[in-house]
Design a protein around this motif. Structure first.
Motif, PDB file in Angstrom:
ATOM      1  N   ASN A 159      49.793  65.134  96.123  1.00 56.55           N
ATOM      2  CA  ASN A 159      51.248  64.840  95.623  1.00 56.55           C
ATOM      3  C   ASN A 159      51.104  65.323  94.183  1.00 56.55           C
ATOM      4  O   ASN A 159      52.366  65.254  93.330  1.00 56.55           O
ATOM      5  CB  ASN A 159      51.629  63.574  95.797  1.00 56.55           C
ATOM      6  N   LEU A 160      49.956  65.512  93.493  1.00 54.12           N
ATOM      7  CA  LEU A 160      49.888  66.033  92.135  1.00 54.12           C
ATOM      8  C   LEU A 160      50.171  67.394  91.725  1.00 54.12           C
ATOM      9  O   LEU A 160      49.791  68.141  92.750  1.00 54.12           O
ATOM     10  CB  LEU A 160      48.422  65.950  91.591  1.00 54.12           C
ATOM     11  N   PRO A 161      50.750  67.908  90.718  1.00 52.78           N
ATOM     12  CA  PRO A 161      51.046  67.026  89.870  1.00 52.78           C
ATOM     13  C   PRO A 161      52.428  66.377  89.965  1.00 52.78           C
ATOM     14  O   PRO A 161      53.161  66.838  90.502  1.00 52.78           O
ATOM     15  CB  PRO A 161      51.121  68.182  88.501  1.00 52.78           C
ATOM     16  N   ILE A 162      52.529  65.221  89.313  1.00 51.14           N
ATOM     17  CA  ILE A 162      53.723  64.520  89.125  1.00 51.14           C
ATOM     18  C   ILE A 162      54.486  65.052  87.933  1.00 51.14           C
ATOM     19  O   ILE A 162      54.077  64.763  86.980  1.00 51.14           O
ATOM     20  CB  ILE A 162      53.727  63.162  89.047  1.00 51.14           C
ATOM     21  N   GLU A 163      55.314  66.093  88.388  1.00 54.14           N
ATOM     22  CA  GLU A 163      55.903  66.702  87.196  1.00 54.14           C
ATOM     23  C   GLU A 163      57.134  66.106  86.502  1.00 54.14           C
ATOM     24  O   GLU A 163      57.870  65.171  87.229  1.00 54.14           O
ATOM     25  CB  GLU A 163      56.548  68.004  87.575  1.00 54.14           C
ATOM     26  N   LEU A 164      57.174  66.292  85.319  1.00 53.82           N
ATOM     27  CA  LEU A 164      58.359  65.774  84.262  1.00 53.82           C
ATOM     28  C   LEU A 164      59.812  66.358  85.056  1.00 53.82           C
ATOM     29  O   LEU A 164      59.616  67.413  85.132  1.00 53.82           O
ATOM     30  CB  LEU A 164      58.477  65.922  83.063  1.00 53.82           C
ATOM     31  N   PRO A 165      60.822  65.598  85.363  1.00 53.57           N
ATOM     32  CA  PRO A 165      62.080  66.010  85.598  1.00 53.57           C
ATOM     33  C   PRO A 165      62.516  66.909  84.429  1.00 53.57           C
ATOM     34  O   PRO A 165      62.613  66.378  83.200  1.00 53.57           O
ATOM     35  CB  PRO A 165      62.881  64.981  85.928  1.00 53.57           C
ATOM     36  N   TYR A 166      63.116  68.171  84.760  1.00 53.64           N
ATOM     37  CA  TYR A 166      63.913  68.967  83.760  1.00 53.64           C
ATOM     38  C   TYR A 166      65.349  68.488  83.260  1.00 53.64           C
ATOM     39  O   TYR A 166      65.582  68.585  82.075  1.00 53.64           O
ATOM     40  CB  TYR A 166      63.759  70.434  84.044  1.00 53.64           C
ATOM     41  N   ASP A 167      65.870  68.022  84.336  1.00 55.16           N
ATOM     42  CA  ASP A 167      67.274  67.682  84.044  1.00 55.16           C
ATOM     43  C   ASP A 167      67.719  66.349  85.112  1.00 55.16           C
ATOM     44  O   ASP A 167      66.764  65.856  85.698  1.00 55.16           O
ATOM     45  CB  ASP A 167      68.311  68.810  84.453  1.00 55.16           C
ATOM     46  N   GLU A 168      68.848  66.102  85.211  1.00 53.82           N
ATOM     47  CA  GLU A 168      69.399  64.973  85.913  1.00 53.82           C
ATOM     48  C   GLU A 168      70.353  65.263  86.755  1.00 53.82           C
ATOM     49  O   GLU A 168      71.339  65.527  86.528  1.00 53.82           O
ATOM     50  CB  GLU A 168      70.039  63.856  85.094  1.00 53.82           C
ATOM     51  N   GLY A 169      69.831  66.047  88.099  1.00 48.10           N
ATOM     52  CA  GLY A 169      70.792  66.422  89.017  1.00 48.10           C
ATOM     53  C   GLY A 169      71.583  67.480  88.579  1.00 48.10           C
ATOM     54  O   GLY A 169      72.681  67.588  88.842  1.00 48.10           O
ATOM     55  N   GLY A 170      70.821  68.306  87.974  1.00 53.26           N
ATOM     56  CA  GLY A 170      71.539  69.660  87.265  1.00 53.26           C
ATOM     57  C   GLY A 170      72.346  69.358  86.086  1.00 53.26           C
ATOM     58  O   GLY A 170      72.547  70.460  85.273  1.00 53.26           O
ATOM     59  N   LYS A 171      72.292  68.264  85.498  1.00 59.05           N
ATOM     60  CA  LYS A 171      72.738  68.026  84.103  1.00 59.05           C
ATOM     61  C   LYS A 171      71.753  67.773  83.137  1.00 59.05           C
ATOM     62  O   LYS A 171      70.706  67.325  83.395  1.00 59.05           O
ATOM     63  CB  LYS A 171      73.756  66.667  84.113  1.00 59.05           C
ATOM     64  N   PRO A 172      71.820  68.295  81.826  1.00 60.43           N
ATOM     65  CA  PRO A 172      70.987  68.187  80.895  1.00 60.43           C
ATOM     66  C   PRO A 172      70.710  66.553  80.631  1.00 60.43           C
ATOM     67  O   PRO A 172      71.422  65.911  80.650  1.00 60.43           O
ATOM     68  CB  PRO A 172      71.442  68.762  79.745  1.00 60.43           C
ATOM     69  N   ILE A 173      69.235  66.448  80.176  1.00 56.69           N
ATOM     70  CA  ILE A 173      68.879  64.912  79.964  1.00 56.69           C
ATOM     71  C   ILE A 173      69.560  64.712  78.573  1.00 56.69           C
ATOM     72  O   ILE A 173      69.369  65.696  77.733  1.00 56.69           O
ATOM     73  CB  ILE A 173      67.407  64.851  80.029  1.00 56.69           C
ATOM     74  N   ASP A 174      70.107  63.807  78.457  1.00 59.38           N
ATOM     75  CA  ASP A 174      70.616  63.416  77.100  1.00 59.38           C
ATOM     76  C   ASP A 174      69.590  62.632  76.314  1.00 59.38           C
ATOM     77  O   ASP A 174      69.366  61.123  76.475  1.00 59.38           O
ATOM     78  CB  ASP A 174      71.861  62.506  77.059  1.00 59.38           C
ATOM     79  N   PHE A 175      68.790  63.306  75.483  1.00 63.34           N
ATOM     80  CA  PHE A 175      67.819  62.467  74.739  1.00 63.34           C
ATOM     81  C   PHE A 175      68.296  61.973  73.400  1.00 63.34           C
ATOM     82  O   PHE A 175      67.452  61.198  72.733  1.00 63.34           O
ATOM     83  CB  PHE A 175      66.751  63.661  74.083  1.00 63.34           C
ATOM     84  N   SER A 176      69.611  61.774  73.056  1.00 67.00           N
ATOM     85  CA  SER A 176      70.275  61.205  72.180  1.00 67.00           C
ATOM     86  C   SER A 176      70.257  59.705  72.431  1.00 67.00           C
ATOM     87  O   SER A 176      70.399  58.857  71.487  1.00 67.00           O
ATOM     88  CB  SER A 176      71.459  61.857  71.683  1.00 67.00           C
ATOM     89  N   ILE A 177      70.057  59.340  73.855  1.00 67.32           N
ATOM     90  CA  ILE A 177      70.374  57.847  74.114  1.00 67.32           C
ATOM     91  C   ILE A 177      68.970  57.105  73.945  1.00 67.32           C
ATOM     92  O   ILE A 177      68.000  57.700  74.220  1.00 67.32           O
ATOM     93  CB  ILE A 177      70.711  57.950  75.543  1.00 67.32           C
ATOM     94  N   PRO A 178      68.916  56.043  73.157  1.00 70.59           N
ATOM     95  CA  PRO A 178      67.630  55.531  73.090  1.00 70.59           C
ATOM     96  C   PRO A 178      66.864  55.133  74.102  1.00 70.59           C
ATOM     97  O   PRO A 178      67.461  54.970  75.157  1.00 70.59           O
ATOM     98  CB  PRO A 178      67.865  54.132  72.322  1.00 70.59           C
ATOM     99  N   GLY A 179      65.605  55.194  74.068  1.00 63.68           N
ATOM    100  CA  GLY A 179      64.835  54.619  75.293  1.00 63.68           C
ATOM    101  C   GLY A 179      64.143  55.929  75.861  1.00 63.68           C
ATOM    102  O   GLY A 179      64.411  57.085  75.552  1.00 63.68           O
ATOM    103  N   ASN A 180      63.480  55.653  77.034  1.00 64.01           N
ATOM    104  CA  ASN A 180      62.789  56.573  77.828  1.00 64.01           C
ATOM    105  C   ASN A 180      63.837  57.089  79.120  1.00 64.01           C
ATOM    106  O   ASN A 180      64.258  56.425  79.742  1.00 64.01           O
ATOM    107  CB  ASN A 180      61.461  56.006  78.497  1.00 64.01           C
TER     108      ASN A 180
END
Length: 856
Positions: free
Chosen positions: A456-477
């Protein structure tokens, strides 16, 4: 005569190397290999002149080894995970992946014009799924081999970046990037069990003969082997379940000078106390916000909290010592508790002075010395001292002897036992951030922690959230709140489970990249046949700032990869030789702004006249010479501007010529211009020689002798990393060649050799001269010139002439000239004739090949 045009020359020869595949490395059994590697860069967006110096050094070695018949591996990649990309995404609203790969494209486009002999076909970034997927495979193999464990640990927690920080990332109690007050928290973390290798990593340092001594010493101190006494103080009144405080000390000989007990804010006793006492809780919270490096602890104000508890001294039950919680004691070394002997430890002395505790010396410089100390008395362990309160060892015992005697004494009395400990702690690899290598495990309510299946490798990082950009301004991981990535099926039972959302410390990425370069497209972490051939790294080059963690972690990783079958045994120490280069510095130009604060100006905005600097409007600026290049001070030099103005060869020549490579070199516009003028001069000399007639001359042999001497000296310089010394010899030989009256054939031969000797430093110009003079093929593929030993023998010697003990003249004579002939030449010298004034010397002494003494 053709004009020296770097822009045309450099593009032409870079294209020729690429077409010929000159620097593409392929395994050739039976041919000696040479693996040269510079520490790969972080893709910050632009290369700087420090990069140019670092990679040029490696390129000189790589090109030289290629010409001496070696099969050379010289790769390049990018250390691409980490917080800067997330910070950039937070600031711009973009994505760390896009920012990173854009920067990589920019840096590659800047590096290629410098003509580095790199095998670009092997390039990778650590954020490539193909790379970190193999890193995940290594994790699983290490886990299966018992090299990784999951446990609770007290960590540095950055409440803004919301991630764990290494001790070195806590600066003055604040996160190195966020500036937030760091907290000490207990979290469940993944750890590499590097401490199991403490003894091996320490002992193997003695085998690294081609590493700088200072680096080996720094690693030795970091591993920190010590022999001491581990024992317990019994509590006068037990507190909860605590009836003893266990202590480890490397100075049991000072036990009779104890005046207090100190425990860490994270000690189990302190934690029990803070649950019921708000004052203790408040103090511990404040203490946990301090820095955790030795330097930070040394500089910080020593703070303590008197718990009111007391312990009994092990040799006198009536002797009670107070128990303090202290901010300078950490749980991750020893037992998290110490006894304080203020007379012989300055930190303890400061603490005791502040809190009015006794200062009791156990030894003094001599019998006449006062016991009223104004500072701690800390002699070297080999010094002999006057013992005031010892355990009965001889008066003249040294500190080392006293420690051994104290351990023996305490063991004989049943007070503890001698133990060996190391400062090296297990390597916590968990980081609570997105832009890193995902840890390949799953948490299942039924099965617990389950390793992911390798298929099952690589466990890839998701690029987005269901087609929506990830909001990196929200604190946390972001991985914690990404249900379609976080939620998964258990690899063992298939039930709903959660992925591990921590990612790996970026030091992991750089701890094995050197091995991956041997087979960067392999479907396993390494290809053992390629690793057997290419490993070890023969020459590693990088900054002294990586002397401890990166190199130590890489040494551990190489051992772990050997244990798990990914590297041969010979690669347990992966770097045969290490060189740490100096920095490139530049003057700072500053003026005062309207608010009185300094304003920094870029070098290109300052005109230098008569040692002074002026802006375009005539304002004079203050010049601070030879400072570390810093974007904040605007004293950075853009290599692209240098290449556009003077060419890549000028940049390469200058960063190597002005200073020994282990020292800092100051970049100056005048120095760069002088380097360019010299290269143009070499080009002009070669052009003149190429156009001259082939006529022999009586001076041919003299020129060729100088050529062979230069071959010898330049070769010695390159072999010993004395690049500046080699360049000095090349300057000198250029002067000889220009002034020589030798015939065209000899001059052509000498000029071709000059081009070969310059080719590791100035490859483009050297290729041009080689072709200009009729050389066949690429100079990069030519064998390195070899000095003829017969031509290195001097036929003549210079003999000084002393008259009454003072040097007055010298004569050049054949080495084997008879003594009588030397006397005749000496007496014929004008200085000797004037001194004799028609008379005869009292004595005339000739020391063959050395000196002539005339006594009047």
């Amino acid at each position: 005569m053709s004009r020296y045009s770097p822009a045309e020359i450099e593009a032409k020869w870079q294209a020729a190397w690429e077409k010929a595949g000159t620097f593409t490395a392929r395994r050739e059994e039976g041919k000696p290999k040479y693996y040269v590697l510079e520490m790969f860069p972080y893709p910050s967006g632009r290369i700087h002149i420090g990069h140019v110096r670092n990679y040029t050094m490696g390129d000189v070695i790589a090109r030289y080894k290629l010409s001496t018949g070696h099969n050379v591996l010289h790769p390049m990649g990018f250390d691409a995970f980490g917080m800067p990309a997330e910070n950039a995404a937070m600031a711009s609203g973009g994505h760390p992946k896009d920012w990173t790969y854009s920067n990589i494209d920019t840096m590659v486009s800047q590096m290629k014009p410098l003509g580095f002999g790199l095998d670009w076909s092997r390039m990778f970034a650590t954020c490539d799924p193909e790379y970190y997927g193999q890193q995940q495979a290594l994790f699983l193999d290490f886990l299966d081999a018992g090299l990784i464990e999951r446990k609770n640990a007290t960590v540095n927690w950055d409440p803004v970046d919301m991630t764990v920080l290494a001790n070195e990332q806590v600066i003055d109690g604040k996160g190195w990037r966020s500036g937030a007050e760091v907290e000490r928290r207990e979290l469940t973390q993944w750890f590499f069990k590097i401490s199991d290798f403490s003894e091996e990593l320490l002992e193997a340092l003695d085998t690294l003969d081609d590493w700088p001594a200072k680096v080996r010493l720094m690693q030795s101190n970091w591993i920190g082997k010590s022999r001491g006494l581990q024992f317990s103080f019994s509590m006068v009144e037990p507190q909860g379940g605590h009836d003893r405080v266990e202590v480890y000390t490397t100075r049991p000989d000072t036990l009779m000078g104890a005046s207090f007990i100190g425990i860490s804010p994270d000690h189990p006793l302190a934690k029990d106390l803070e649950r019921d006492n708000p004052q203790v809780a408040e103090f511990c919270k404040k203490a946990r916000q301090g820095g955790t490096t030795e330097e930070a602890l040394e500089k910080a104000e020593k703070l303590g909290f008197d718990t009111g508890l007391k312990v009994r001294h092990p040799f006198d039950t009536a002797w009670e010592l107070p128990v303090y919680i202290a901010n300078f004691i950490l749980m991750d070394y020893g037992t998290g508790a110490i006894f304080g002997c203020p007379a012989h430890d300055q930190r303890d002395f400061d603490f005791a002075t502040k809190y009015g505790l006794p200062i009791i010396p156990t030894f003094l410089p001599d019998a006449a010395a006062s016991e009223d100390l104004t500072e701690a008395f800390v002699p070297a362990k080999t010094d002999k001292v006057h013992w005031v309160r010892g355990f009965g060892w001889p008066e003249n015992a040294t500190g080392e002897q006293a420690v051994d005697a104290a351990i023996d004494f305490c063991e004989s009395k049943g007070v503890g036992q001698g133990v060996t400990k190391f400062r090296l702690r297990d390597w916590g690899l968990s980081r609570q951030r997105y832009w890193g290598c995902p840890i390949p495990v799953v948490h299942c309510d039924s099965c617990g922690v389950v390793p992911e299946k390798k298929e099952n490798l690589p466990i890839e990082l998701p690029y987005d959230e269901g087609g929506k950009p990830i909001d990196f301004s929200i604190p946390g991981n972001p991985l914690d709140r990404h249900p379609t990535w976080r939620d998964c099926a258990c690899p063992k039972c298939g039930a709903p489970a959660r992925r591990e959302t921590d990612t790996m410390d970026t030091f992991v990425d750089s701890s094995w990249y050197f091995a991956r370069f041997t087979a960067p497209r392999a479907t396993t972490p390494t290809d053992m046949a390629e690793a057997e051939y290419w490993m070890n790294v023969d020459q590693y080059i990088g900054g002294i700032e990586h002397a401890i963690l990166h190199l130590l972690y890489s040494r551990f990783f190489a051992r772990a990869m050997h244990i798990t079958g990914h590297l041969p045994e010979k690669s347990k120490e992966p770097f045969n030789a290490l060189f740490t280069q100096g920095m490139v510095t530049h003057a700072i130009y500053q003026s005062k702004g309207a608010d009185g604060r300094p304003v920094y100006h870029y070098p290109e905005d300052v005109e230098l006249r008569d040692g002074k600097g002026f802006l375009k409007d005539g304002t004079e600026v203050e010049i601070i010479p030879s400072a570390k290049m810093s974007k904040s001070k605007n004293n950075v030099v853009d290599p692209m501007n240098i290449i556009a103005t003077y060419g890549a060869d000028t940049a390469r020549w200058f960063v190597l010529s002005d200073s020994p490579p282990e020292r800092d070199v100051e970049w100056t516009a005048s120095g760069a211009e002088a380097a360019h003028k010299h290269l143009a001069r070499v080009h002009r000399i070669a052009s003149d020689i190429a156009a001259s007639d082939t006529v022999a001359s009586a001076e041919d042999e003299a020129l060729l002798k100088e050529m062979h001497k230069t071959i010898f000296d330049v070769t010695q310089g390159i072999e010993s990393f004395g690049f500046n010394a080699s360049i000095a010899k090349l300057y000198a030989f250029t002067n000889v060649l220009q002034k020589s009256k030798a015939g065209a054939d000899a001059k052509r031969q000498a000029a071709k050799v000059l081009a070969q000797l310059m080719s590791p430093m100035t490859p483009h110009l050297s290729e041009e001269i080689w072709a200009m003079l009729g050389g066949e093929g690429l100079i990069a593929n030519q064998p390195w010139p070899v000095a003829d030993e017969a031509m290195l023998v001097e036929d003549t010697v210079t003999m000084p002439i002393q008259i009454n003990g003072k040097r007055r003249a010298e004569i050049n004579v054949p080495k084997d000239m008879p003594k009588e002939e030397v006397e005749k030449l000496a007496l014929a010298e004008d200085a000797v004739k004037r001194a004799l004034d028609g008379g005869q010397p009292k004595k005339l002494i000739v020391v063959p090949g050395r000196i002539v003494n005339v006594v009047i």
